[in-house]
Design an enzyme around this catalytic site. Structure first.
Site, PDB file in Angstrom:
ATOM      1  N   ARG A  23     -46.294 -28.512 -78.101  1.00 57.91           N
ATOM      2  CA  ARG A  23     -45.320 -28.353 -78.941  1.00 57.91           C
ATOM      3  C   ARG A  23     -45.599 -27.076 -79.695  1.00 57.91           C
ATOM      4  O   ARG A  23     -46.520 -26.417 -79.748  1.00 57.91           O
ATOM      5  CB  ARG A  23     -45.412 -29.148 -80.261  1.00 57.91           C
ATOM      6  CG  ARG A  23     -45.175 -30.745 -79.989  1.00 57.91           C
ATOM      7  CD  ARG A  23     -45.269 -31.634 -81.050  1.00 57.91           C
ATOM      8  NE  ARG A  23     -45.248 -33.067 -80.814  1.00 57.91           N
ATOM      9  CZ  ARG A  23     -45.064 -34.020 -81.549  1.00 57.91           C
ATOM     10  NH1 ARG A  23     -45.564 -33.979 -82.741  1.00 57.91           N
ATOM     11  NH2 ARG A  23     -45.050 -35.187 -81.093  1.00 57.91           N
ATOM     12  N   SER A 114     -40.867 -34.591 -81.749  1.00 59.64           N
ATOM     13  CA  SER A 114     -41.052 -36.030 -82.926  1.00 59.64           C
ATOM     14  C   SER A 114     -40.397 -35.764 -84.186  1.00 59.64           C
ATOM     15  O   SER A 114     -39.274 -35.255 -84.416  1.00 59.64           O
ATOM     16  CB  SER A 114     -42.522 -36.472 -83.022  1.00 59.64           C
ATOM     17  OG  SER A 114     -42.786 -37.600 -83.656  1.00 59.64           O
ATOM     18  N   HIS A 115     -41.376 -35.642 -85.429  1.00 62.38           N
ATOM     19  CA  HIS A 115     -40.952 -35.820 -86.481  1.00 62.38           C
ATOM     20  C   HIS A 115     -41.041 -34.111 -87.036  1.00 62.38           C
ATOM     21  O   HIS A 115     -40.541 -34.001 -88.174  1.00 62.38           O
ATOM     22  CB  HIS A 115     -41.687 -36.480 -87.524  1.00 62.38           C
ATOM     23  CG  HIS A 115     -43.253 -36.082 -87.242  1.00 62.38           C
ATOM     24  ND1 HIS A 115     -43.995 -36.304 -86.104  1.00 62.38           N
ATOM     25  CD2 HIS A 115     -44.335 -35.212 -88.174  1.00 62.38           C
ATOM     26  CE1 HIS A 115     -45.313 -35.546 -86.356  1.00 62.38           C
ATOM     27  NE2 HIS A 115     -45.398 -35.067 -87.396  1.00 62.38           N
ATOM     28  N   ASP A 278     -37.721 -41.419 -86.885  1.00 69.51           N
ATOM     29  CA  ASP A 278     -37.931 -39.720 -87.136  1.00 69.51           C
ATOM     30  C   ASP A 278     -37.081 -39.231 -85.879  1.00 69.51           C
ATOM     31  O   ASP A 278     -36.300 -39.813 -85.341  1.00 69.51           O
ATOM     32  CB  ASP A 278     -39.211 -39.886 -87.004  1.00 69.51           C
ATOM     33  CG  ASP A 278     -40.012 -40.151 -85.508  1.00 69.51           C
ATOM     34  OD1 ASP A 278     -39.324 -41.054 -85.131  1.00 69.51           O
ATOM     35  OD2 ASP A 278     -40.672 -39.416 -85.014  1.00 69.51           O
ATOM     36  N   ASP A 280     -37.704 -38.206 -82.706  1.00 77.90           N
ATOM     37  CA  ASP A 280     -37.535 -39.123 -81.443  1.00 77.90           C
ATOM     38  C   ASP A 280     -37.441 -40.426 -81.466  1.00 77.90           C
ATOM     39  O   ASP A 280     -37.482 -41.180 -80.307  1.00 77.90           O
ATOM     40  CB  ASP A 280     -38.437 -38.439 -80.513  1.00 77.90           C
ATOM     41  CG  ASP A 280     -39.905 -39.076 -80.897  1.00 77.90           C
ATOM     42  OD1 ASP A 280     -40.115 -39.222 -82.163  1.00 77.90           O
ATOM     43  OD2 ASP A 280     -40.683 -38.841 -80.026  1.00 77.90           O
ATOM     44  N   ASP A 282     -39.765 -42.574 -82.594  1.00 70.11           N
ATOM     45  CA  ASP A 282     -40.764 -43.551 -82.361  1.00 70.11           C
ATOM     46  C   ASP A 282     -41.718 -43.967 -83.635  1.00 70.11           C
ATOM     47  O   ASP A 282     -42.409 -44.714 -83.698  1.00 70.11           O
ATOM     48  CB  ASP A 282     -41.953 -43.285 -81.275  1.00 70.11           C
ATOM     49  CG  ASP A 282     -42.398 -41.678 -81.748  1.00 70.11           C
ATOM     50  OD1 ASP A 282     -42.118 -41.076 -83.020  1.00 70.11           O
ATOM     51  OD2 ASP A 282     -43.073 -41.090 -81.096  1.00 70.11           O
ATOM     52  N   ARG A 283     -41.290 -43.640 -84.850  1.00 74.12           N
ATOM     53  CA  ARG A 283     -41.642 -43.667 -86.089  1.00 74.12           C
ATOM     54  C   ARG A 283     -40.775 -44.404 -87.029  1.00 74.12           C
ATOM     55  O   ARG A 283     -39.579 -44.614 -86.778  1.00 74.12           O
ATOM     56  CB  ARG A 283     -42.158 -42.428 -86.965  1.00 74.12           C
ATOM     57  CG  ARG A 283     -43.272 -41.641 -85.986  1.00 74.12           C
ATOM     58  CD  ARG A 283     -43.834 -40.522 -86.762  1.00 74.12           C
ATOM     59  NE  ARG A 283     -44.879 -39.708 -86.331  1.00 74.12           N
ATOM     60  CZ  ARG A 283     -45.778 -39.036 -86.693  1.00 74.12           C
ATOM     61  NH1 ARG A 283     -45.997 -39.070 -88.181  1.00 74.12           N
ATOM     62  NH2 ARG A 283     -46.620 -38.413 -86.201  1.00 74.12           N
ATOM     63  N   THR A 345     -56.874 -41.756 -82.720  1.00 70.29           N
ATOM     64  CA  THR A 345     -55.168 -41.533 -83.050  1.00 70.29           C
ATOM     65  C   THR A 345     -54.592 -41.086 -81.803  1.00 70.29           C
ATOM     66  O   THR A 345     -55.277 -40.173 -80.872  1.00 70.29           O
ATOM     67  CB  THR A 345     -55.033 -40.801 -84.154  1.00 70.29           C
ATOM     68  OG1 THR A 345     -55.656 -41.102 -85.355  1.00 70.29           O
ATOM     69  CG2 THR A 345     -53.814 -40.363 -84.249  1.00 70.29           C
ATOM     70  N   GLU A 364     -50.316 -47.251 -85.687  1.00 74.98           N
ATOM     71  CA  GLU A 364     -50.914 -46.264 -86.396  1.00 74.98           C
ATOM     72  C   GLU A 364     -50.526 -46.089 -87.808  1.00 74.98           C
ATOM     73  O   GLU A 364     -49.253 -46.245 -88.363  1.00 74.98           O
ATOM     74  CB  GLU A 364     -50.723 -44.891 -85.736  1.00 74.98           C
ATOM     75  CG  GLU A 364     -51.412 -44.917 -84.160  1.00 74.98           C
ATOM     76  CD  GLU A 364     -50.942 -43.564 -83.746  1.00 74.98           C
ATOM     77  OE1 GLU A 364     -51.656 -43.455 -82.376  1.00 74.98           O
ATOM     78  OE2 GLU A 364     -49.995 -43.060 -83.744  1.00 74.98           O
ATOM     79  N   GLU A 365     -51.206 -45.460 -88.636  1.00 67.42           N
ATOM     80  CA  GLU A 365     -50.971 -45.459 -90.145  1.00 67.42           C
ATOM     81  C   GLU A 365     -49.737 -44.248 -90.286  1.00 67.42           C
ATOM     82  O   GLU A 365     -49.293 -44.143 -91.279  1.00 67.42           O
ATOM     83  CB  GLU A 365     -52.191 -45.014 -90.750  1.00 67.42           C
ATOM     84  CG  GLU A 365     -52.969 -43.837 -90.638  1.00 67.42           C
ATOM     85  CD  GLU A 365     -52.303 -42.367 -90.657  1.00 67.42           C
ATOM     86  OE1 GLU A 365     -51.596 -42.185 -91.602  1.00 67.42           O
ATOM     87  OE2 GLU A 365     -52.697 -41.674 -89.539  1.00 67.42           O
ATOM     88  N   LYS A 377     -44.942 -45.942 -79.216  1.00 64.35           N
ATOM     89  CA  LYS A 377     -44.633 -46.587 -80.463  1.00 64.35           C
ATOM     90  C   LYS A 377     -42.943 -46.693 -80.568  1.00 64.35           C
ATOM     91  O   LYS A 377     -42.300 -46.044 -79.961  1.00 64.35           O
ATOM     92  CB  LYS A 377     -45.104 -45.856 -82.004  1.00 64.35           C
ATOM     93  CG  LYS A 377     -45.113 -44.291 -81.777  1.00 64.35           C
ATOM     94  CD  LYS A 377     -45.864 -43.975 -82.837  1.00 64.35           C
ATOM     95  CE  LYS A 377     -45.871 -42.259 -83.079  1.00 64.35           C
ATOM     96  NZ  LYS A 377     -46.896 -41.459 -82.043  1.00 64.35           N
TER      97      LYS A 377
END
Length: 542
Positions: A23, A114-115, A278, A280, A282-283, A345, A364-365, A377
């Site tokens: 990234r 991601s996010h 999010d 992509d 996955d969250r 993680t 995951e948190e 995820k």
């Protein structure tokens, strides 16, 4: 005949993949040869692709389409026979895992940060997922990084671009490119796991929800599944059109960045249920009316109610959670008589457990939840599982969670993020914590049982991962955990996790920031956060 060109290049510093690939800022990727070097390093490191099929797609952020064209031309030049590409370049991360697994491809290249925010001045990312559908393990990412350091050339086909918006097959320098509907295979998988008839009946009975796609990749998925397949009213999906800059938003589904959704669920005439995903896909974030469900509690509640869903009616083999995630899932596992695994993680650490059949649900948190249906995820999957539970139990979200606490006790939990801090200061803070010997000491009113730097030995393949987060564990089981996140592109993000078990239902209503106030102060003091970073308050509290 197509022209396959071998281009001379030199290596770039810092092309080391993190927990979820490489990234960087878009402008870094736009440098001549930068993207090409990394893609060639992937191809050189994963084995001969001649005659094989690869999946390509991303979250639709700025530079997504440009990067896909480069990757396809390089795949053709490296001998791949076929590439499966989501229409418009769109493919959520969990959907990519689904497609890789369903069609047994030679893995896939997923384009996402991601996010993280998107746009010309924001972030971009790229990662390789293995044929099992999950993120590349450390052995593979280390090989990719090593290759980036000594790369001297890459191969690319000198041909025109593929029409990414036209479904069907196109020939690209001898490689067949199939542009496919990015939603269809994923939606079919969801229908096999959950009781869609029961969820349709829930909506038909007047149940109302809001899903915030945050102008990110899950918009088309949520619209097709929630509004079309399940009959939720039009407009249930907010911000459903993917945009290259996510509508100038920050596609991170938390209480700060999904503010429109939070206002709706905590406002007048609130719907029954709220959720967000999010960049992509996955969250996830889960909300009830006037009620926020922490990711740790969400994993535990879903595990405790999993058999209400057809795809999990046979029960769970085990549960896995990342170390910073609360121990709420451990209590459910103990109640069910199944193992609960504590991993570092990073979703890749769940992969071996899932492949070996040791775990069924994982979490995951950091707003990530999933199962053995894919190897990533999966934000929308978590939302659908909640809907299935709500359809079966016919109770409000808050009531379901409070019933869960009454049965298992509540792991009161909070995460404090300090974003964009100086990297040297962050590393110094962690070195300071590693040097402390706290066992037997009193910190505030808490006796320290032990402190350590979490290390993990994979129970399947025996691989060892060290320095995965500083833990301070107290005599009563309360914990403070410190980690540096690997998901940002500038500076460092310090995450501080605070947890305390509360068995008394009379105290379950307390706000976590109130209930954990003493531990929060201890965390700030023992880490010397203000002195070392200059920050007096976290950037985000969840």
């Amino acid at each position: 005949m197509p022209v396959i060109t071998t281009v001379a290049t030199t290596s770039f510093e810092g092309q080391k993949p993190g927990t979820s690939g490489l990234r960087k800022k878009v402008r870094v990727f736009q440098q001549p040869h930068y993207l090409e070097n990394f893609v060639q390093a992937i191809f050189d490191s994963i084995g001969d692709g001649t005659g094989k099929t690869i999946v390509v797609g991303g979250d639709g952020r700025f530079f997504n389409r440009t990067a896909i064209q480069v990757i396809l031309k390089m795949a053709a030049a490296n001998g791949y026979a076929r590439a499966l590409v989501g229409r418009g370049g769109i493919l959520s991360t969990p959907a990519a895992s689904c497609v890789i697994r369903k069609y047994q491809t030679f893995g896939g290249i997923i384009l996402s940060a991601s996010h993280n925010p998107g746009g010309p001045d924001e972030d971009f990312g790229i990662k390789y997922n293995i044929p099992a559908g999950g993120p590349a393990p450390e052995a593979v990412t280390e090989a990719i990084f090593a290759r980036t350091q000594d790369i001297r050339e890459y191969r690319i086909a000198e041909v025109g671009d593929v029409d990414l918006d036209q479904l069907g097959e196109q020939n690209l320098a001898g490689m067949m490119v199939q542009v496919f509907d990015p939603v269809a295979d994923y939606a079919e998988l969801m229908a096999s796991l959950f009781d869609f008839a029961a969820i349709r009946a829930l909506f038909a009975g007047g149940f109302r929800m809001k899903f915030d796609a945050m102008h990110a990749v899950t918009g088309p998925y949520a619209t097709a599944i929630l509004e079309t397949a399940l009959g939720a009213p039009a407009g249930t999906v907010m911000n459903g059109v993917p945009l290259e800059d996510f509508g100038h938003g920050h596609p991170d589904p938390n209480l700060v960045h999904a503010h429109d959704l939070v206002e709706a669920l905590f406002g007048a005439d609130a719907p029954d249920f709220g959720a967000a995903s999010d960049g992509d896909g996955d969250r996830n974030m889960i909300l009830g009316r006037d009620f926020y469900v922490t990711p740790s509690d969400s994993l535990a509640v879903l595990a405790a109610n999993a058999t209400l869903c057809p795809g999990y009616a046979q029960g769970l083999a085990g549960i896995a959670r990342s170390m910073p995630t609360s121990a709420a899932a451990d209590r459910v596992a103990a109640g069910l008589g199944i193992p609960c695994y504590e991993t570092p993680t990073g979703w890749k650490f769940f992969g071996t457990l899932l492949d070996a059949g040791k775990a069924t649900l994982c979490g995951e948190e950091s707003f990530g939840t999933g199962s053995d249906h894919v190897r990533e995820k999966d934000g929308l999957w978590a939302v659908l599982m909640w809907l299935n539970v709500l359809a079966a139990r016919r109770q409000p979200v808050a009531e379901i969670v409070r019933d869960h606490w009454a049965k298992y006790g509540r792991n009161v939990y909070s995460r404090h993020d300090y974003e964009g801090i100086d990297t040297a200061a962050a590393n110094g803070l962690m070195a300071h914590l590693r040097g402390l010997e706290l066992k037997g000491q009193q910190l505030g009113g808490y006796g320290v049982a032990f402190n350590d730097d979490f290390a993990y030995t994979d129970p399947v393949d025996g691989s060892v991962s060290t320095k995965q987060g500083i833990r301070i564990v107290f005599d009563d089981g309360s914990r403070i955990v410190f980690r540096l996140s690997g998901t940002g592109t500038e500076g460092a993000t310090l995450r501080v996790y605070i947890e305390q078990f509360q068995p008394d239902p009379a105290l379950h209503h307390l706000d976590p920031q109130v209930a954990l106030a003493d531990l929060i102060k201890i965390a700030r003091d023992v880490a010397e956060i203000e002195a070392r970073t200059g920050r007096t308050e976290p950037t985000v509290i969840t």
